[in-house]
Design a protein around this motif. Structure first.
Motif, PDB file in Angstrom:
ATOM      1  N   VAL A 144     -20.558  23.213  16.920  1.00 51.27           N
ATOM      2  CA  VAL A 144     -21.929  23.528  16.504  1.00 51.27           C
ATOM      3  C   VAL A 144     -22.060  23.422  14.985  1.00 51.27           C
ATOM      4  O   VAL A 144     -23.068  22.930  14.474  1.00 51.27           O
ATOM      5  N   GLY A 145     -21.036  23.865  14.253  1.00 56.19           N
ATOM      6  CA  GLY A 145     -21.065  23.731  12.788  1.00 56.19           C
ATOM      7  C   GLY A 145     -21.131  22.279  12.356  1.00 56.19           C
ATOM      8  O   GLY A 145     -21.908  21.916  11.468  1.00 56.19           O
ATOM      9  N   LEU A 146     -20.326  21.426  12.988  1.00 54.83           N
ATOM     10  CA  LEU A 146     -20.369  19.993  12.664  1.00 54.83           C
ATOM     11  C   LEU A 146     -21.709  19.374  13.059  1.00 54.83           C
ATOM     12  O   LEU A 146     -22.251  18.537  12.323  1.00 54.83           O
ATOM     13  N   ALA A 147     -22.253  19.797  14.187  1.00 52.85           N
ATOM     14  CA  ALA A 147     -23.568  19.308  14.600  1.00 52.85           C
ATOM     15  C   ALA A 147     -24.635  19.728  13.590  1.00 52.85           C
ATOM     16  O   ALA A 147     -25.548  18.950  13.276  1.00 52.85           O
ATOM     17  N   GLU A 148     -24.502  20.940  13.071  1.00 58.15           N
ATOM     18  CA  GLU A 148     -25.439  21.440  12.052  1.00 58.15           C
ATOM     19  C   GLU A 148     -25.395  20.551  10.810  1.00 58.15           C
ATOM     20  O   GLU A 148     -26.431  20.146  10.277  1.00 58.15           O
TER      21      GLU A 148
END
Length: 163
Positions: free
Chosen positions: A52-56
Motif C-alpha cells: 500500500v505504501g508503494l502504491a501510495e
C-alpha cells in the motif's frame, strides 16, 4: 512526549495513518473468520503495508507528473515517501499483536481481538483530536471520535453478518 504528539497530530501524515489503519483493520477483520497463524498474519500485515505504501508513492508520482506536466522534484519525492511511511504504519500497526502471538505472549484469538479494538481506538483517537484541534468542545469531540470509530465497528459487524 506531549510536544511530539502535538507535532504529529498537526502533521500531514495524520490522514495517511488513519487511511492505513482502516486498511489494516479491514485485513484483520477479513481474515479473522479463517485465521492464519500469528506469524503469517504479522507477515501479511507488514507485506500489505509495504504494498500500500508503494502504491501510495506510485499514485502520487503519476498524479503529480500528469497534473504539473513536470518531473517530480526531490522535495515532492520526500513528501511522497513520508506519506507512504505513514500509510504503511497505519496498515502494519496491528502486526505488533500478532508478533506477540507468534512469541506466545498472546493467543491467536486475543491477538485478533486486540488488533480490532486497537484499530477502532486509533481511528477514534484521531477523530477526537481532529475535532478538538478544529475547536470543538470536549464532549462534541468525543462524539465525533466515537462516530468515526463506528465506521470501523460497521466493518466488523458487516463481517459478522456475512460469515
Amino acid at each position: 512526549m506531549r510536544e511530539s504528539l502535538e507535532a504529529h497530530l498537526g502533521s500531514r501524515q495524520v490522514g495517511k495513518v488513519v487511511y492505513g489503519s482502516i486498511i489494516g483493520l479491514a485485513l484483520v477483520v477479513a481474515l479473522s473468520g479463517h485465521p492464519p497463524t500469528s506469524a503469517v498474519m504479522a507477515i501479511w500485515l507488514v507485506g500489505t503495508a509495504v504494498a500500500v505504501g508503494l502504491a501510495e508513492v506510485y499514485a502520487e508520482y503519476v498524479g503529480t507528473e500528469t497534473r504539473t506536466r513536470q518531473p517530480v522534484t526531490r522535495t515532492q519525492w520526500r513528501h511522497m515517501a513520508e506519506d507512504a511511511v505513514a500509510v504503511g504504519f497505519g496498515v502494519a500497526f496491528p502486526a505488533v499483536f500478532f508478533l506477540l502471538g507468534a512469541l506466545h505472549v498472546l493467543d491467536l484469538d486475543t491477538a485478533f481481538a486486540v488488533a480490532k479494538w486497537s484499530g477502532l481506538g486509533l481511528i477514534g483517537f484521531y477523530g477526537f483530536w481532529a475535532a478538538r484541534f478544529a475547536g470543538a468542545p470536549p464532549l462534541r469531540a468525543l462524539l465525533k471520535g466515537v462516530l468515526v470509530a463506528l465506521i470501523g465497528a460497521g466493518l466488523i459487524v458487516l463481517k459478522s453478518l456475512v460469515h
